[in-house]
Design an enzyme around this catalytic site. Sequence first.
Site, PDB file in Angstrom:
ATOM      1  N   HIS A 114     -20.854  21.448  42.460  1.00 32.88           N
ATOM      2  CA  HIS A 114     -20.668  20.703  43.715  1.00 32.88           C
ATOM      3  C   HIS A 114     -21.250  21.421  44.919  1.00 32.88           C
ATOM      4  O   HIS A 114     -21.384  20.831  45.985  1.00 32.88           O
ATOM      5  CB  HIS A 114     -19.178  20.438  43.949  1.00 32.88           C
ATOM      6  N   ASP A 144     -24.403  23.205  52.670  1.00 31.26           N
ATOM      7  CA  ASP A 144     -23.380  22.359  52.051  1.00 31.26           C
ATOM      8  C   ASP A 144     -23.989  21.685  50.828  1.00 31.26           C
ATOM      9  O   ASP A 144     -25.110  21.152  50.920  1.00 31.26           O
ATOM     10  CB  ASP A 144     -22.928  21.281  53.063  1.00 31.26           C
TER      11      ASP A 144
HETATM   12  C1  GDG Z   1     -17.239  20.218  48.140  1.00 24.78           C
HETATM   13  C2  GDG Z   1     -18.641  20.670  48.591  1.00 24.78           C
HETATM   14  C3  GDG Z   1     -19.437  18.309  48.362  1.00 24.78           C
HETATM   15  C4  GDG Z   1     -11.235  16.515  55.228  1.00 24.78           C
HETATM   16  N1  GDG Z   1     -10.251  16.614  56.127  1.00 24.78           N
HETATM   17  C5  GDG Z   1      -9.355  15.676  55.816  1.00 24.78           C
HETATM   18  C6  GDG Z   1      -9.805  14.990  54.685  1.00 24.78           C
HETATM   19  N2  GDG Z   1     -10.961  15.518  54.354  1.00 24.78           N
HETATM   20  C7  GDG Z   1     -11.788  15.005  53.247  1.00 24.78           C
HETATM   21  C8  GDG Z   1     -13.016  14.341  53.798  1.00 24.78           C
HETATM   22  C9  GDG Z   1     -13.951  14.404  52.615  1.00 24.78           C
HETATM   23  C10 GDG Z   1     -13.523  15.701  51.944  1.00 24.78           C
HETATM   24  O1  GDG Z   1     -12.235  16.042  52.435  1.00 24.78           O
HETATM   25  C11 GDG Z   1     -14.443  16.859  52.310  1.00 24.78           C
HETATM   26  O2  GDG Z   1     -15.594  16.747  51.545  1.00 24.78           O
HETATM   27  P1  GDG Z   1     -16.928  17.514  51.876  1.00 24.78           P
HETATM   28  O3  GDG Z   1     -17.968  16.994  50.975  1.00 24.78           O
HETATM   29  O4  GDG Z   1     -17.266  17.297  53.296  1.00 24.78           O
HETATM   30  O5  GDG Z   1     -16.645  19.064  51.690  1.00 24.78           O
HETATM   31  P2  GDG Z   1     -15.911  20.087  50.612  1.00 24.78           P
HETATM   32  O6  GDG Z   1     -14.450  19.978  50.667  1.00 24.78           O
HETATM   33  O7  GDG Z   1     -16.461  21.434  50.972  1.00 24.78           O
HETATM   34  O8  GDG Z   1     -16.431  19.638  49.174  1.00 24.78           O
HETATM   35  C12 GDG Z   1     -19.380  19.522  49.295  1.00 24.78           C
HETATM   36  C13 GDG Z   1     -18.071  17.978  47.791  1.00 24.78           C
HETATM   37  O9  GDG Z   1     -17.447  19.131  47.195  1.00 24.78           O
HETATM   38  C14 GDG Z   1     -18.162  16.892  46.726  1.00 24.78           C
HETATM   39  O10 GDG Z   1     -19.050  17.245  45.735  1.00 24.78           O
HETATM   40  O11 GDG Z   1     -19.904  17.202  49.097  1.00 24.78           O
HETATM   41  O12 GDG Z   1     -20.699  19.923  49.642  1.00 24.78           O
HETATM   42  O13 GDG Z   1     -18.548  21.813  49.457  1.00 24.78           O
HETATM   43  O14 GDG Z   1     -13.745  13.354  51.728  1.00 24.78           O
HETATM   44  O15 GDG Z   1     -12.712  13.053  54.233  1.00 24.78           O
HETATM   45  N3  GDG Z   1      -9.154  13.977  54.100  1.00 24.78           N
HETATM   46  C15 GDG Z   1      -7.976  13.610  54.661  1.00 24.78           C
HETATM   47  N4  GDG Z   1      -7.465  14.251  55.762  1.00 24.78           N
HETATM   48  C16 GDG Z   1      -8.120  15.263  56.374  1.00 24.78           C
HETATM   49  O16 GDG Z   1      -7.680  15.803  57.371  1.00 24.78           O
HETATM   50  N5  GDG Z   1      -7.280  12.615  54.110  1.00 24.78           N
END
Ligand code: GDG
Length: 473
Positions: free
Chosen positions: A158, A366
């Site tokens: 990921h 990322d």
């Molecule tokens: C890893 C990789 C890759 C965040 N704050 C809240 C909340 N979130 C949710 C977001 C989003 C998720 O968490 C974050 O996803 P990201 O992709 O931005 O980042 P990582 O957590 O680092 O994920 C990344 C991912 O895996 C998938 O393969 O894209 O590159 O690092 O969905 O909305 N959700 C809620 N409250 C929050 O305050 N409910």
Amino acid sequence: MSRLIVISNRVAAPRPEGEGGAQGGLAVALSAALREYRGLWFGWSGNVATTFTGKIDFQRHEGVTSATVDLEEQDVDEYYNGYANRTLWPLFHYRIDLAEYDRSFAGGYERVNERFAETVLPLIEPDDLIWIHDYHLIPLGAQLRERGIRNRIGFFLHIPFPPSRLMVSLPFHEGLVLSLLAYDVIGFQTEEWLESFQNYVERELGGHCESDGTVHVGDRSVHAGAYPIGIDYKEFQQAVASEGARVAHDRLLKSADGRHTIIGVDRLDYSKGLTERFEGYRRFLEDNEDCRGEVFLLQIAPPSRGEVHTYETIRESLDELSGRINGEFAAVDWVPIRYVNQGYGREDLAGFYRAAKIGLITPLRDGMNLVAKEYVAAQDPEDPGVLILSRFAGAALQLKDALLVNPYSKEDISDAIRRAIAMPREERIHRWKAMNEVVKREDVVWWRRRFVEALEGSRPPARRQAGDEGRQG
Ligand code: GDG
């Protein structure tokens, strides 16, 4: 149809709406993918036991069967907080300055991967497809092979895969990358990370890579490809249309009092470029006096990995920096940054995204970044906001109509904010349409289908094969 066994570090029970928290992108994406599949999700419960017993707790929730085990404290320290989050996470995000190398971490990582292999072994049936996720469990496929598992096993990373020249700073890097060759399919988020892997294979392992994605090292041949992850578009549309989202949207608009909202949503992590983002926004306020009082930055950053020291440090420096910027620029009736260290429910988030004129997503590195895709999916088609996105997020390769910026450059961020504020509605609609099409088409179901099809097609099911031990690595 074969069963699908998903294995990842954590198995997150879906949270009831309204209960916020930093549920990572992996958890969000996998619950969505497994909902449709007859399968099983295995991983750590998140609980710590005095000793490791391997006792599995089975639960069924919204069509997904989860099977979890507790880990002991030493496992959590060495494997999770140690090797995964203090060694591999920084290294894979190009931060060799933050990577810590400690033999006990590496030992704990091997041990937990062995424990996972031993525990999940009895659950595996001959026809099952096995799909292992992320940097915590790179050696698990090889561990299962050593225990005689001949099923098709896929691995999806990921996060980014670092360039070879950085990868070699990891002690015993060859062993780690060689263990990837036990899989049948290795998936990366983008072509860029795939190329880094192929380059490592050719430079360091003397292997060679074909244009169809086949990677050869010695007598092993595996398929490696780019499988960009998407969001659950349908589910997110429902969240956007919900009453909860409407309330959150109205609440933010009311409190904005005619000002433009710039939104950022990120786990509190140094890879997300929050310090640099705040500095870029400060530069914008310095350079655009006429805009002060007209905009504000809403940064939602729920804390994560609090036990790791670098995360405490980033939190402290962000507290300080947001305070300094607010002190410097605030007026009696205006605060430039609303910095919130709390998580929100998905409906709230959907409403906030929609109310924000600008999505400011500027990670330094990322794997993908799902927030950027969620921001796009939440917009009003008649009057969409503008996405400002780091060119170093995997998502930038799909969302080419965002304003792409160098997240290290304050000027770049400042100029992009200025441009976004002034962007005419027609241009906003034009850019948004192109991005929304991609986010909708290449969603989480598309991602899962492409990966699982590649895995299914990688070779015939194990039970129909005889005398092919040589292929099992
Ligand atoms: C890893 C990789 C890759 C965040 N704050 C809240 C909340 N979130 C949710 C977001 C989003 C998720 O968490 C974050 O996803 P990201 O992709 O931005 O980042 P990582 O957590 O680092 O994920 C990344 C991912 O895996 C998938 O393969 O894209 O590159 O690092 O969905 O909305 N959700 C809620 N409250 C929050 O305050 N409910």
